[in-house]
Motif scaffolding. Structure first.
Motif, PDB file in Angstrom:
ATOM      1  N   TRP A  91       0.825  -1.208   0.000  1.00 44.21           N
ATOM      2  CA  TRP A  91       0.000   0.000   0.000  1.00 44.21           C
ATOM      3  C   TRP A  91       0.864   1.265   0.000  1.00 44.21           C
ATOM      4  N   VAL A  92       1.870   1.293   0.848  1.00 40.87           N
ATOM      5  CA  VAL A  92       2.725   2.485   0.897  1.00 40.87           C
ATOM      6  C   VAL A  92       3.452   2.657  -0.435  1.00 40.87           C
ATOM      7  N   PHE A  93       3.862   1.535  -1.012  1.00 36.53           N
ATOM      8  CA  PHE A  93       4.525   1.599  -2.326  1.00 36.53           C
ATOM      9  C   PHE A  93       3.558   2.157  -3.376  1.00 36.53           C
ATOM     10  N   THR A  94       2.321   1.666  -3.354  1.00 42.22           N
ATOM     11  CA  THR A  94       1.311   2.145  -4.304  1.00 42.22           C
ATOM     12  C   THR A  94       1.128   3.654  -4.162  1.00 42.22           C
ATOM     13  N   LEU A  95       0.959   4.087  -2.907  1.00 46.10           N
ATOM     14  CA  LEU A  95       0.781   5.520  -2.650  1.00 46.10           C
ATOM     15  C   LEU A  95       1.958   6.315  -3.186  1.00 46.10           C
TER      16      LEU A  95
ATOM     17  N   ILE B  24      -4.995  -1.728  -9.672  1.00 43.58           N
ATOM     18  CA  ILE B  24      -4.046  -2.387 -10.583  1.00 43.58           C
ATOM     19  C   ILE B  24      -2.619  -2.225 -10.054  1.00 43.58           C
ATOM     20  N   ILE B  25      -2.300  -0.998  -9.587  1.00 43.03           N
ATOM     21  CA  ILE B  25      -0.941  -0.798  -9.064  1.00 43.03           C
ATOM     22  C   ILE B  25      -0.724  -1.688  -7.841  1.00 43.03           C
ATOM     23  N   TYR B  26      -1.742  -1.722  -6.965  1.00 41.26           N
ATOM     24  CA  TYR B  26      -1.582  -2.477  -5.716  1.00 41.26           C
ATOM     25  C   TYR B  26      -1.404  -3.970  -5.982  1.00 41.26           C
ATOM     26  N   PHE B  27      -2.358  -4.532  -6.758  1.00 38.77           N
ATOM     27  CA  PHE B  27      -2.319  -5.991  -6.933  1.00 38.77           C
ATOM     28  C   PHE B  27      -1.352  -6.423  -8.035  1.00 38.77           C
TER      29      PHE B  27
END
Lengths: 259, 161
Positions: A91-95, B24-27
């Motif tokens: 999640w932190v990476f996504t953010l 999409i970014i998360y998974f």
């Protein structure tokens, strides 16, 4: 865009439908310019990441960059949450990646190509607000799931004198509840301010050139100013992405390791 | 500010597309690609650590081999020095014995020669006495005509010697 010399610095933040969409829960879901730029951000992140997936023993430049970013996020998590924070890394990476790429893409001088109107996704508080809301939800869910009602002890710092507890509790609770808003607004304001500033000075340049004569000096000055503000904004882009990721992990730390 | 004036008409699509992209970014990326990249980094780190450890072991072994070699060389050298010394001593002893043997042989020969010389001298002396006595008797007989006995002549010659 600029009709008869009148430049609206807010126009760049307008969400415009490109393709008519469908209706969901009474809301019209159009494919907008905002959606387009979000998908471009997604594509850029994917291209960036795939460049680091060669998984060579001796990494190339690209792989080092990707590994650096991954290591950077891992490091944020490790220092602010600790070993228990591993599960929040995605999640932190996504953010971090989404905000960083959206910020930087918004700063790219793509507007000089005719027909392309860059759109900064992170200058919309619908976007930053939802990101902050998701982060805050994680904090609440993890906090109450792990610590049940003991999670409220987060609002009473150690060593608070007994008579002060109700007051401190209220203050801490308030500051806790403000967190998602401050998180969302910080990024939104930082992005919108820089973009407006640059647009306003770009406006000065055009008007000064139109006026001619001595005001050409103003135009020159404004261009120099824009160059400096752009450089500053590039820094802000990275810092805001970092701050958002860091604060999210600090808030998660409160929930994960209560006191 | 479009963000506020448009809020009610666009929030649905904004949320929809954001959730889609974030999902999409998360998974797709954060849950799928990032662990592989982390693993690559960890594997490399592990390999570096292992290689360093192996190098250390090899170095220790090399040091030990060198140490062994040095000890062997020193032993061999000490051995050689000892052998040379003993060989030298042996040779000296043999030499001394040979010299001594030769010495005694030479001494014996010298003594024998000495004794033979003495014997020869003694023999010669007696012969000379006899010859002298004979000559003295003859000389006395010729000069004085007196007859001297051989014994008296011998006595007189002996006295004269």
């Amino acid at each position: 865009m600029a009709t008869e010399g009148k430049i609206d610095p807010m126009h760049q933040f307008e969400v415009q439908p490109i393709i008519e969409g469908f209706e969901l829960f009474g809301q019209q879901i159009n494919f907008t310019n905002s959606a387009l730029w979000m998908l471009i951000v997604l594509g850029l992140i994917y291209v960036f990441m795939i460049g680091g997936m060669k998984r060579e023993l001796v990494p190339g430049r690209w792989q080092i960059m990707v590994e650096g970013v991954v290591g950077f996020v891992d490091n944020i998590i490790a220092t602010s949450i600790g070993p228990a924070g591993k599960k929040y890394t995605p999640w932190v990476f996504t953010l971090f990646m989404f905000i960083l790429f959206a910020n930087l893409l918004g700063m790219m001088p793509l507007g000089i190509i005719p027909g392309i109107h860059p759109f900064t996704v992170t200058s919309q508080f619908t976007i930053t607000g939802l990101l902050a809301a998701i982060s805050f939800s994680i904090v609440l869910i993890v906090g109450f799931y792990k610590h049940k009602l003991k999670f409220f002890s987060l609002f009473i710092p150690h060593g608070t004198p007994l008579p002060m507890i109700p007051l401190i509790f209220m203050v801490e609770l308030l500051s806790f509840l403000v967190r998602p808003f401050s998180l969302a607004l910080r990024l939104f304001v930082a992005m919108i301010a820089g973009h407006i500033l640059i647009k306003v000075f770009a406006n000065f340049v055009i008007q000064s050139i139109d006026a001619g004569g001595a005001s050409l000096f103003v135009a020159l000055l404004s261009i120099i100013f824009i160059a400096f503000v752009s450089a500053l904004e590039l820094l802000v882009c990275a810092i805001q992405a970092y701050v958002f990721a860091l604060l999210t992990s600090l808030y998660i730390n409160d929930a994960e390791n209560l006191h | 500010m479009p963000q506020i004036s448009q809020l009610l008409e666009v929030y649905g699509s904004q949320f929809f597309w954001l959730l889609l992209v974030i999902g999409i970014i998360y998974f797709g990326i954060a849950k799928n690609m990032v662990p592989k990249i982390s693993k690559t980094v960890d594997d490399r780190q592990k390999r570096i650590t292992d290689d360093l450890a192996a190098a250390q072991v090899a170095r220790d072994r090399a040091d030990k081999i060198e140490e062994d070699y040095r000890v062997t060389i020193n032993d061999a050298r000490a051995d050689a020095v000892g052998k040379v010394a003993s060989a030298k001593a042996e040779a000296a002893k043999k030499n001394d014995a040979a010299v001594k043997r030769a010495d005694t042989a030479i001494g014996k020969k010298a003594d024998e020669a000495d004794a033979a010389l003495k014997a020869a001298t003694a023999t010669a002396l007696t012969e000379i006495e006899a010859v002298a006595a004979e000559a003295a008797k003859d000389i006395v007989a010729t000069v004085s005509g007196a007859k001297v006995t051989a014994a008296a002549a011998k006595k007189a010659v002996k006295a004269a010697f």
